[in-house]
Design a protein around this motif. Structure first.
Motif, mmCIF file in Angstrom:
data_model
loop_
_atom_site.group_PDB
_atom_site.id
_atom_site.type_symbol
_atom_site.label_atom_id
_atom_site.label_comp_id
_atom_site.label_asym_id
_atom_site.label_seq_id
_atom_site.Cartn_x
_atom_site.Cartn_y
_atom_site.Cartn_z
ATOM 1 N N VAL A 299 78.913 11.616 49.248
ATOM 2 C CA VAL A 299 79.534 11.249 47.582
ATOM 3 C C VAL A 299 81.184 11.982 47.590
ATOM 4 O O VAL A 299 81.423 12.638 48.780
ATOM 5 N N GLU A 300 81.489 11.284 46.413
ATOM 6 C CA GLU A 300 82.631 11.726 46.000
ATOM 7 C C GLU A 300 82.968 12.799 45.558
ATOM 8 O O GLU A 300 82.036 13.166 43.983
ATOM 9 N N PHE A 301 83.305 14.092 46.199
ATOM 10 C CA PHE A 301 84.170 15.219 44.721
ATOM 11 C C PHE A 301 85.043 16.071 45.100
ATOM 12 O O PHE A 301 86.317 15.568 46.501
ATOM 13 N N VAL A 405 79.588 23.641 52.153
ATOM 14 C CA VAL A 405 79.967 22.356 51.619
ATOM 15 C C VAL A 405 80.647 22.359 50.842
ATOM 16 O O VAL A 405 81.053 23.135 49.855
ATOM 17 N N ASN A 406 82.257 22.407 51.269
ATOM 18 C CA ASN A 406 83.131 22.502 50.398
ATOM 19 C C ASN A 406 84.156 23.738 49.853
ATOM 20 O O ASN A 406 83.969 23.916 48.889
ATOM 21 N N GLY A 407 83.785 24.358 51.146
ATOM 22 C CA GLY A 407 83.920 25.720 51.150
ATOM 23 C C GLY A 407 83.149 26.807 50.446
ATOM 24 O O GLY A 407 83.520 27.990 50.416
ATOM 25 N N TRP A 408 81.898 26.213 49.951
ATOM 26 C CA TRP A 408 80.857 26.942 49.344
ATOM 27 C C TRP A 408 79.803 27.202 50.070
ATOM 28 O O TRP A 408 79.083 26.303 50.743
ATOM 29 N N GLU A 409 79.122 28.981 50.035
ATOM 30 C CA GLU A 409 77.852 29.119 50.121
ATOM 31 C C GLU A 409 76.351 28.518 48.892
ATOM 32 O O GLU A 409 76.974 28.365 48.361
ATOM 33 N N LEU A 410 75.901 27.228 50.168
ATOM 34 C CA LEU A 410 74.805 26.634 49.156
ATOM 35 C C LEU A 410 74.098 26.959 49.856
ATOM 36 O O LEU A 410 72.774 26.335 49.208
ATOM 37 N N ALA A 470 73.734 20.428 42.669
ATOM 38 C CA ALA A 470 73.371 19.529 41.355
ATOM 39 C C ALA A 470 75.605 19.539 41.063
ATOM 40 O O ALA A 470 75.815 18.235 41.168
ATOM 41 N N MET A 471 76.148 20.172 41.518
ATOM 42 C CA MET A 471 78.212 20.247 41.386
ATOM 43 C C MET A 471 78.201 18.736 42.256
ATOM 44 O O MET A 471 78.590 17.720 41.892
ATOM 45 N N LEU A 472 77.798 19.044 43.230
ATOM 46 C CA LEU A 472 78.409 18.322 44.996
ATOM 47 C C LEU A 472 77.713 16.733 44.423
ATOM 48 O O LEU A 472 78.392 15.923 43.992
ATOM 49 N N LEU A 473 76.349 17.211 43.938
ATOM 50 C CA LEU A 473 76.216 15.606 43.945
ATOM 51 C C LEU A 473 76.554 15.127 42.515
ATOM 52 O O LEU A 473 76.314 13.617 41.936
ATOM 53 N N THR A 474 77.222 15.522 41.160
ATOM 54 C CA THR A 474 77.741 14.963 39.894
ATOM 55 C C THR A 474 79.251 15.065 40.170
ATOM 56 O O THR A 474 79.619 14.316 39.203
ATOM 57 N N ASN A 475 79.726 14.951 41.018
ATOM 58 C CA ASN A 475 81.076 15.396 41.375
ATOM 59 C C ASN A 475 81.612 16.607 39.967
ATOM 60 O O ASN A 475 82.617 16.028 39.513
ATOM 61 N N SER A 476 80.600 18.076 39.558
ATOM 62 C CA SER A 476 81.717 18.126 38.989
ATOM 63 C C SER A 476 82.252 19.326 39.147
ATOM 64 O O SER A 476 81.500 19.996 39.433
ATOM 65 N N PRO A 477 83.707 19.897 38.835
ATOM 66 C CA PRO A 477 83.834 20.732 39.194
ATOM 67 C C PRO A 477 84.096 22.091 38.928
ATOM 68 O O PRO A 477 84.526 23.289 39.311
#
Length: 492
Positions: A299-301, A405-410, A470-477
């Motif tokens: 995914v693009e984030f 993922v992306n520096g966040w605890e998921l 959901a943020m990661l999968l929808t490219n939501s900042p």
RNA sequence: GCGUCCUUAGCUCAGCGGUAGAGCAGUCCCCUUUUAAGGGAAAGGUCCUGAGUUCAAAUCUCAGAGGACGCACCA
């Protein structure tokens, strides 16, 4: 009724609504029978050539999003898409022609007519009869730029949904994500359960709770910060070897782009497995969700490509700290020595901070933001993991991992602690932390210890933050982009 | 909780000490197979609120409200 909004546009629309009533038209009727959704029409008539008229009669309904050529063309949008409605004075029933002048962008209409494709190639419904299904009184945001004011988008989400396709897509994907997780788990025998939101003891995580009060019982109650302790009681009881709950948690903490006071988690417990099984399950779950929602494991984030394909990197928290900060804290198992090392690295820690919190602080400052691709950070300090079993090979750390993922605890998962005496001691250590000023230390839950004393099988547990996923999968900042109605201060 | 920035017409925005502006939406007229339809005319304002500076404040200063972002806390 429209406080502050009563202006010329509203006046004009109210007059049109009156004119409808005078013409015997109910501007808010009870139903309308549709034959097709917009998308279904586009699919069915994909092969229809430009300029061709059919005699196929259809009924569509939706909101008018644009009016062109003085009402000759309407763009009608339903939840599946847009269909052009053609209102030519020679095809619309004569007695309905005056109705056309009473339409506005934003009105919800039903149309019956024949299918054609215009010479310019636009699939259209040539209107025979037109029904007003709801007269809109307030004007929609501008058609081209849409609604960009984020405050209005969150406060009046319905407006955001009407005019911003991106918001509709994002929030629909959130629902698809949750459905994908439910399907995956249900198909594998995990039992969906609901445990209390109102807790007498706010346990299961380290966070400040919301406090409320029950009037009849005249006692304080907390909104839960996690469902963990109740779900494990179900494992003790043997309701199922596999239980999960997808639901809200509430934490009385700061609000930012990754935190909302109420958020949704997936928590899952499975008997007879340990945290390594939870790692495999985390990957499988996230991959299934990603594939279902986006049709790909990449995914693009925000300018980065995140790759969820297995295997995800696994590395212990202490090794990662050693790798990026140059200090192996396992070699400094004493809190005082650890604090000195942290200080030398430029990480501020208060006097008296326990070993695990020192390691966690250094990890947070030096490592966390570097973990962009999915990474299982394993073997967190035991003293900050009061619900996890001690690591079978190292007494300083627990059988616990957090997935970044992306520096966040998921995700956060353990081999669940099942020894009631050990659990009692861990709670007591937490109470000591609380006494020394940590108001997020976990409170002692005696009933939970009692439950463990009846015997809980070896159990693996997993929690996943669904808003962040959901943020990661929808490219939501921002987390507010994936929550339908995010928490905001009242405007006045 | 702290810091920085933002708030002007229904929406998107310009104006940044000297009479409040544009596009879209809305109104009226013209045109009529358009799709951000087109042409013309008129109309539309608590410039977030309150104080202050100034001959003069949307504009400068201070306070407040709401928001965005960052930090802290946390997931």
């Amino acid at each position: 009724m429209f406080s502050g909004d009563a202006h010329y546009t509203v006046e004009s629309r109210l007059q049109k609504r009156e004119a409808l009533k005078e013409a015997g038209v109910n501007p808010y009727p009870y139903s309308f029978k549709r034959s097709h959704a917009a998308q279904a029409l586009h699919q069915q008539y994909e092969a229809l050539e430009s300029g061709i008229e059919t005699t196929d009669v259809v009924q569509v309904a939706g909101r008018i999003m644009a009016i062109r050529n003085s009402g000759m063309f309407l763009d009608v949008m339903d939840t599946t898409g847009k269909i052009q409605v053609f209102c030519h004075k020679e095809s619309v029933q004569a007695d309905q022609l005056p109705l056309l002048k009473l339409l506005d962008v934003g009105d919800i209409v039903g149309v019956s007519g024949t299918i054609r494709r215009t010479p310019r190639g636009e699939l259209s419904v040539r209107t025979t009869t037109l029904s007003v299904l709801s007269k809109s009184i307030l004007p929609l945001p501008e058609k081209y730029h849409g609604l960009t004011d984020v405050e209005v988008r969150y406060r009046q989400r319905y407006l955001d949904l009407i005019v911003n396709e991106e918001s509709r897509n994002t929030l629909r994907k959130r629902s698809q994500l949750i459905m994908a997780l439910q399907t995956y788990l249900n198909e594998r025998g995990y039992l969906s359960v609901e445990t209390p939101m109102l807790h007498t003891i706010a346990g299961g995580a380290s966070a400040r709770p919301f406090l409320t009060h029950h009037n009849t019982l005249d006692m304080p109650l907390f909104l839960r910060i996690a469902p963990e302790l109740h779900l494990k009681r179900l494992i003790v009881g043997g309701l199922s070897d596999k239980v999960y709950e997808i639901n809200r948690c509430f934490r009385n903490e700061g609000i930012d782009t990754r935190h909302n006071p109420e958020f949704t988690s997936l928590e899952l417990y499975e008997a007879y497995v340990d945290y390594t099984d939870m790692m495999a399950l985390t990957e499988a779950l996230v991959q299934h969700a990603c594939q279902t929602v986006n049709g790909s494991l990449q995914v693009e984030f925000q300018g980065k490509t995140l790759d969820f394909a297995s295997p995800w990197r696994r590395a212990s928290m202490c090794d990662l700290v050693a790798e990026h900060a140059g200090v192996q804290f396992l070699d400094f198992p004493d809190a005082v020595a650890a604090r000195q090392q942290a200080k030398a690295l430029g990480v501020e820690v208060e006097e008296g901070t326990i070993w695990g919190k020192v390691v966690e602080a250094v990890f947070g400052e030096k490592v966390e933001h570097l973990l962009i691709q999915p990474t299982h950070v394993t073997d967190l300090p035991k003293d900050i993991s009061p619900l996890a079993k001690v690591h079978r090979a190292n007494p300083l750390v627990a059988e616990r991992f957090e997935t970044y993922v992306n520096g966040w605890e998921l995700a956060n998962a353990f081999s669940e602690l099942s020894d009631p005496e050990d659990q009692q001691h861990r709670f007591e250590a937490q109470m000591a932390e609380r006494a020394s000023g940590d108001d997020e230390a976990q409170p002692l839950d005696e009933d939970y210890v009692l439950a463990l004393a009846y015997g809980m099988p070896p159990t693996g547990g997993l929690g996943i933050g669904l808003d962040r996923l959901a943020m990661l999968l929808t490219n939501s900042p921002s987390i507010r982009d994936v929550i339908l109605f995010p928490t905001l201060r009242p405007k006045k």
